[in-house]
Design a protein around this motif. Sequence first.
Motif, PDB file in Angstrom:
ATOM      1  N   THR A  33      70.111 -10.966  86.568  1.00  0.00           N
ATOM      2  CA  THR A  33      70.584 -10.035  87.900  1.00  0.00           C
ATOM      3  C   THR A  33      71.093  -8.706  87.582  1.00  0.00           C
ATOM      4  N   VAL A  34      72.011  -9.088  86.693  1.00  0.00           N
ATOM      5  CA  VAL A  34      72.602  -7.613  86.242  1.00  0.00           C
ATOM      6  C   VAL A  34      71.921  -6.885  85.658  1.00  0.00           C
ATOM      7  N   GLY A  35      71.210  -7.307  84.493  1.00  0.00           N
ATOM      8  CA  GLY A  35      70.301  -6.349  83.660  1.00  0.00           C
ATOM      9  C   GLY A  35      68.935  -5.838  84.518  1.00  0.00           C
ATOM     10  N   LEU A  36      68.242  -6.582  85.379  1.00  0.00           N
ATOM     11  CA  LEU A  36      67.397  -6.047  86.057  1.00  0.00           C
ATOM     12  C   LEU A  36      67.880  -5.057  87.078  1.00  0.00           C
ATOM     13  N   ALA A  37      69.073  -5.208  87.574  1.00  0.00           N
ATOM     14  CA  ALA A  37      69.546  -4.120  88.620  1.00  0.00           C
ATOM     15  C   ALA A  37      69.865  -2.893  87.864  1.00  0.00           C
ATOM     16  N   LEU A  38      70.259  -3.062  86.557  1.00  0.00           N
ATOM     17  CA  LEU A  38      70.726  -1.908  85.776  1.00  0.00           C
ATOM     18  C   LEU A  38      69.389  -1.043  85.452  1.00  0.00           C
ATOM     19  N   LEU A  39      68.533  -1.936  85.036  1.00  0.00           N
ATOM     20  CA  LEU A  39      67.308  -1.595  84.494  1.00  0.00           C
ATOM     21  C   LEU A  39      66.242  -0.863  85.475  1.00  0.00           C
ATOM     22  N   THR A  40      66.363  -1.371  86.687  1.00  0.00           N
ATOM     23  CA  THR A  40      65.252  -0.653  87.918  1.00  0.00           C
ATOM     24  C   THR A  40      66.030   0.196  88.747  1.00  0.00           C
ATOM     25  N   GLY A  41      67.361   0.062  88.670  1.00  0.00           N
ATOM     26  CA  GLY A  41      68.085   1.074  89.763  1.00  0.00           C
ATOM     27  C   GLY A  41      68.195   0.319  91.164  1.00  0.00           C
ATOM     28  N   GLN A  42      67.374  -0.899  91.277  1.00  0.00           N
ATOM     29  CA  GLN A  42      67.681  -1.557  92.507  1.00  0.00           C
ATOM     30  C   GLN A  42      68.806  -2.564  92.533  1.00  0.00           C
ATOM     31  N   GLY A  43      68.883  -3.070  93.974  1.00  0.00           N
ATOM     32  CA  GLY A  43      70.245  -3.742  94.234  1.00  0.00           C
ATOM     33  C   GLY A  43      70.240  -4.894  93.342  1.00  0.00           C
ATOM     34  N   ALA A  44      71.501  -5.731  93.136  1.00  0.00           N
ATOM     35  CA  ALA A  44      71.470  -6.811  92.740  1.00  0.00           C
ATOM     36  C   ALA A  44      70.761  -7.998  93.529  1.00  0.00           C
ATOM     37  N   GLY A  45      70.956  -7.785  94.628  1.00  0.00           N
ATOM     38  CA  GLY A  45      70.243  -8.581  95.606  1.00  0.00           C
ATOM     39  C   GLY A  45      68.682  -8.715  95.750  1.00  0.00           C
ATOM     40  N   HIS A  46      68.129  -7.601  95.188  1.00  0.00           N
ATOM     41  CA  HIS A  46      66.642  -7.450  95.130  1.00  0.00           C
ATOM     42  C   HIS A  46      66.427  -8.116  93.629  1.00  0.00           C
ATOM     43  N   SER A  47      67.284  -7.969  92.599  1.00  0.00           N
ATOM     44  CA  SER A  47      66.876  -8.328  91.372  1.00  0.00           C
ATOM     45  C   SER A  47      67.304  -9.783  91.165  1.00  0.00           C
ATOM     46  N   GLY A 122      64.566  -4.839  76.797  1.00  0.00           N
ATOM     47  CA  GLY A 122      66.013  -5.069  76.766  1.00  0.00           C
ATOM     48  C   GLY A 122      66.309  -6.479  77.095  1.00  0.00           C
ATOM     49  N   LEU A 123      65.884  -6.937  78.120  1.00  0.00           N
ATOM     50  CA  LEU A 123      66.105  -8.396  78.426  1.00  0.00           C
ATOM     51  C   LEU A 123      65.609  -9.198  77.213  1.00  0.00           C
ATOM     52  N   ILE A 124      64.487  -9.134  76.596  1.00  0.00           N
ATOM     53  CA  ILE A 124      63.900  -9.814  75.760  1.00  0.00           C
ATOM     54  C   ILE A 124      64.977  -9.909  74.590  1.00  0.00           C
ATOM     55  N   VAL A 125      65.445  -8.642  74.230  1.00  0.00           N
ATOM     56  CA  VAL A 125      66.500  -8.480  73.030  1.00  0.00           C
ATOM     57  C   VAL A 125      67.812  -9.449  73.451  1.00  0.00           C
ATOM     58  N   PHE A 126      68.194  -9.132  74.766  1.00  0.00           N
ATOM     59  CA  PHE A 126      69.253 -10.171  75.183  1.00  0.00           C
ATOM     60  C   PHE A 126      69.165 -11.407  74.976  1.00  0.00           C
ATOM     61  N   PHE A 127      68.099 -11.720  75.500  1.00  0.00           N
ATOM     62  CA  PHE A 127      67.674 -13.494  75.790  1.00  0.00           C
ATOM     63  C   PHE A 127      67.410 -14.153  74.209  1.00  0.00           C
ATOM     64  N   LEU A 128      66.821 -13.122  73.397  1.00  0.00           N
ATOM     65  CA  LEU A 128      66.817 -13.751  72.009  1.00  0.00           C
ATOM     66  C   LEU A 128      68.161 -14.241  71.318  1.00  0.00           C
ATOM     67  N   CYS A 129      68.893 -13.232  71.525  1.00  0.00           N
ATOM     68  CA  CYS A 129      70.388 -13.569  70.923  1.00  0.00           C
ATOM     69  C   CYS A 129      71.205 -14.418  71.907  1.00  0.00           C
ATOM     70  N   TYR A 130      71.094 -14.417  73.017  1.00  0.00           N
ATOM     71  CA  TYR A 130      71.645 -15.473  74.143  1.00  0.00           C
ATOM     72  C   TYR A 130      71.089 -16.945  73.555  1.00  0.00           C
ATOM     73  N   THR A 131      69.791 -16.945  73.399  1.00  0.00           N
ATOM     74  CA  THR A 131      69.071 -18.315  73.171  1.00  0.00           C
ATOM     75  C   THR A 131      69.683 -18.934  71.970  1.00  0.00           C
ATOM     76  N   PHE A 132      69.832 -18.111  70.720  1.00  0.00           N
ATOM     77  CA  PHE A 132      70.308 -18.120  69.639  1.00  0.00           C
ATOM     78  C   PHE A 132      71.714 -18.858  69.699  1.00  0.00           C
ATOM     79  N   VAL A 133      72.522 -18.071  70.394  1.00  0.00           N
ATOM     80  CA  VAL A 133      73.969 -18.326  70.626  1.00  0.00           C
ATOM     81  C   VAL A 133      74.123 -19.365  71.276  1.00  0.00           C
TER      82      VAL A 133
END
Length: 151
Positions: A33-47, A122-133
């Motif tokens: 939610t936070v990442g998509l809101a930042l990447l798209t410039g749309q609100g957290a509700g939409h994301s 950006g989400l892919i890189v984050f989730f690769l690291c997140y999944t590993f950890v």
Amino acid sequence: MDSSKPVLFGLQGARRRLIYVTLYELIAIGAATVGLALLTGQGAGHSSVVAVAASAVAIVWNIVFNWAFERWEARQPVRGRSVARRVAHAIGFEGGLVFTLVPLFAWWFGVSLWHAFVMDLGLIVFFLCYTFVFNWAFDHLFGLPASAMAA
């Protein structure tokens, strides 16, 4: 520390998978939610709507992928989860999601598939690291699944 000796208690089977998926996806929805809101410039509700939809897709993929991965893992002569095996797990899981989530993001945000893919990097890189950890921490806290334990 030896991840075959859990810090909390050992989990196996359906209960392990349910707790794994629940914890993983709750954290993932918040981060997406936070990442998509930042990447798209749309609100957290939409994301957050697409984050929840992506989570539903990821839950189904998680169940299928981990079932298949653990069946493959159980047939391997070397047991345990090395860094290489954990990296392969993370890449396989996240790679499978790209094929469904990029079209979903393109449709929801009204952008091209290419733009959705670039946005998703950006989400892919984050989730690769997140999944590993997450997998390392989960195995450390709850122990390895039977498929990874020595016979």
